[in-house]
Design an enzyme around this catalytic site. Structure first.
Site, PDB file in Angstrom:
ATOM      1  N   LYS A 114     -39.059  35.121 -59.055  1.00  0.00           N
ATOM      2  CA  LYS A 114     -40.541  35.118 -58.856  1.00  0.00           C
ATOM      3  C   LYS A 114     -41.043  33.643 -58.668  1.00  0.00           C
ATOM      4  CE  LYS A 114     -41.607  39.689 -59.655  1.00  0.00           C
ATOM      5  NZ  LYS A 114     -42.491  40.628 -60.611  1.00  0.00           N
ATOM      6  N   LYS A 198     -31.856  44.893 -54.069  1.00  0.00           N
ATOM      7  CA  LYS A 198     -32.441  45.882 -54.520  1.00  0.00           C
ATOM      8  C   LYS A 198     -33.682  46.424 -53.792  1.00  0.00           C
ATOM      9  CE  LYS A 198     -35.564  44.121 -57.928  1.00  0.00           C
ATOM     10  NZ  LYS A 198     -36.439  43.663 -58.837  1.00  0.00           N
ATOM     11  N   LYS A 201     -40.839  46.383 -53.751  1.00  0.00           N
ATOM     12  CA  LYS A 201     -42.094  46.349 -53.049  1.00  0.00           C
ATOM     13  C   LYS A 201     -42.486  44.927 -52.835  1.00  0.00           C
ATOM     14  CE  LYS A 201     -43.829  47.618 -57.841  1.00  0.00           C
ATOM     15  NZ  LYS A 201     -44.295  48.634 -58.621  1.00  0.00           N
TER      16      LYS A 201
END
Ligand code: TYM
Length: 333
Positions: A114, A198, A201
Site C-alpha cells: 500500500k 487476489k 476492491k
C-alpha cells in the site's frame, strides 16, 4: 458460554464488499456463530488509513453492517460492533505501539504494497504503518482464540501473536494468544481478470471482482469476460490452470458441490458451458443475500440500533482487558 472458543474478525468498510470477502471471511463467520462466542467488527478506523470520503465512509459502514446481516449473521448470537464506537481499541493500540519494534511494521507485506501504491500519489501516513498494531488491539481486547480471515490477513494475525507473547512475557499472562483460522480453498479468491492477483476492491478494474450487490447482468458480464487458461480441460490445478481453478472454487462455494464432483461433471465440456453454469450458481447463491439486503436498506434505523447495542456490549468486554493492561503497566487505576 463457558468453554466456548472466542472469535473475533472484521472488515474495513472501504467500499462495496466482493465475493472474496464473502467466501474468505463472512461465509465462515456465519458457520461459527452457532457454537462460538463471537464478535465481528466494522473496522472504520482501519478504513481511514488510506484516502477516503467522509460521506462514503458513513454509507459504507452502514452497508457493510447490512451485508453482515443479509449474509446470515444473527445479532442474537453474535456481537456486531463498530470499531470507532469502542474507544478501547485505540487506547490499547497506543500501549501496544510502545512494545512494537519499528522494523516489524516496516516488514509487513500489506504496508509495503500500500505504501508503494500510495507513496507516489499521496504520501504514506503513519496510520498505515501502525495499522497492524490497531488490528492486534482489536483481537487481543476480546481475548480471541481464533481469527477467521482470508490468507492476506494471516501475517497480521502472526504479528498479533508475537505482540501478545511479548506483552505476556514482560507483564505476566494478560492476553490469549490467537490463531488465524482459514478455509482451505476460499482463503484466497483471485481476480477474474488476472488470476495471479487476489480479488481486491482497490487498484483493480471492475471486471476483476464480483460485488455482493452486483446485478445478475453484471455478474454474467464479468464471468463471461473472465480470463481462462490455455488448454480445454476443466480441472483444479492452481499452478497450471489458475483461472479455471479459481472459477471452480467460486462455483463449488456457491453451489455447495465439491470440486471433484464439478471436475467430473464438466469433463469434456467447453469453457463456455462451464462459465454459464458458474454464472448461474453465483447468481442463485447471492440471491437470498441480495433480497435480504434490499429489505434492510429500507430500515436504516434498526441496523443502527443493532450496531449501537453491539458496540456497547463489545465495549464492556473490551474494558475488562484494558483495565487489566493499564494496571499491569503501572497506570493509576
Ligand atoms: P479486508 O477488509 O481487506 O478484508 C476482509 C476479509 O476478507 C478477506 N479477503 C479475502 N478472502 C479471500 N479472497 C480474497 N480475494 C479476499 N480479499 C479479502 C480478508 O482476508 C479479510 O478476512 N485488516 C483487515 C480488517 C481487520 C481485521 C481486524 C480482521 C481490522 N481488524 C481484526 C480480523 C481481525 C482487512 O483489511 O480486511
Amino acid at each position: 458460554m463457558l468453554g466456548q472458543q472466542r472469535i473475533f474478525s472484521g472488515i474495513r468498510p472501504s467500499g462495496d464488499l466482493h465475493i472474496g470477502n464473502y467466501l474468505g471471511a463472512i461465509k465462515q463467520w456465519v458457520k461459527l456463530q452457532d457454537d462460538h462466542e463471537v464478535v465481528f467488527g466494522i473496522m472504520d478506523e482501519h478504513a481511514i488509513t488510506t484516502p477516503h470520503e467522509p460521506a462514503a465512509l458513513r454509507e459504507n459502514t452502514l452497508e457493510t453492517a447490512m451485508l453482515y446481516l443479509a449474509a446470515g449473521l444473527d445479532p442474537e448470537k453474535v456481537i456486531l460492533m463498530v470499531q470507532s464506537q469502542v474507544s478501547a481499541h485505540t487506547e490499547l493500540a497506543w500501549i501496544l505501539g510502545t512494545i512494537t519494534p519499528l522494523g516489524e511494521l516496516e516488514r509487513m507485506t500489506q504496508f509495503k504494497e500500500k505504501s508503494h501504491t500510495l507513496g507516489a500519489k499521496e504520501g504514506t501516513m503513519a496510520g498505515l504503518l501502525n495499522y497492524p498494531i490497531l488490528m492486534a488491539a482489536d483481537i487481543l481486547l476480546y481475548q480471541a482464540d481464533a481469527v477467521p480471515v482470508g490468507e492476506d490477513q494471516v501475517q497480521h494475525v502472526e504479528f498479533t501473536r508475537s505482540i501478545a507473547e511479548r506483552f505476556n512475557n514482560r507483564y505476566g499472562k494478560t492476553f490469549t494468544v490467537p490463531k488465524a483460522m482459514l478455509e482451505r480453498e476460499s482463503a484466497r479468491i483471485m481476480s477474474l481478470d488476472d488470476p495471479s492477483k487476489k480479488m481486491s476492491k482497490s487498484g483493480e478494474s471492475e471486471r476483476g471482482y464480483i460485488l455482493l450487490t452486483d446485478s445478475p447482468d453484471a455478474i454474467r458480464e464479468k464471468i463471461k469476460a473472465a480470463v481462462t487458461d490455455s488448454g480445454k480441460e476443466i480441472k483444479y490445478d492452481p499452478k497450471s490452470k489458475p483461472a479455471i481453478s479459481n472459477l471452480l472454487v467460486i462455483f463449488s462455494e456457491f453451489s455447495g458441490k465439491p470440486i471433484a464432483e464439478l471436475e467430473d461433471t464438466y469433463a469434456g465440456k467447453s469453457y463456455v458451458e462451464f462459465k454459464n453454469d458458474v454464472t448461474r450458481a453465483v447468481i442463485a447463491g447471492l440471491a437470498p443475500l441480495q433480497q435480504k439486503f434490499k429489505e434492510l436498506e429500507k430500515d436504516n434505523d434498526s441496523v443502527l440500533r443493532i450496531l449501537r447495542d453491539g458496540s456497547e456490549r463489545a465495549a464492556a468486554m473490551a474494558q475488562k482487558t484494558l483495565a487489566d493492561v493499564k494496571e499491569k503497566i503501572g497506570f493509576l487505576t
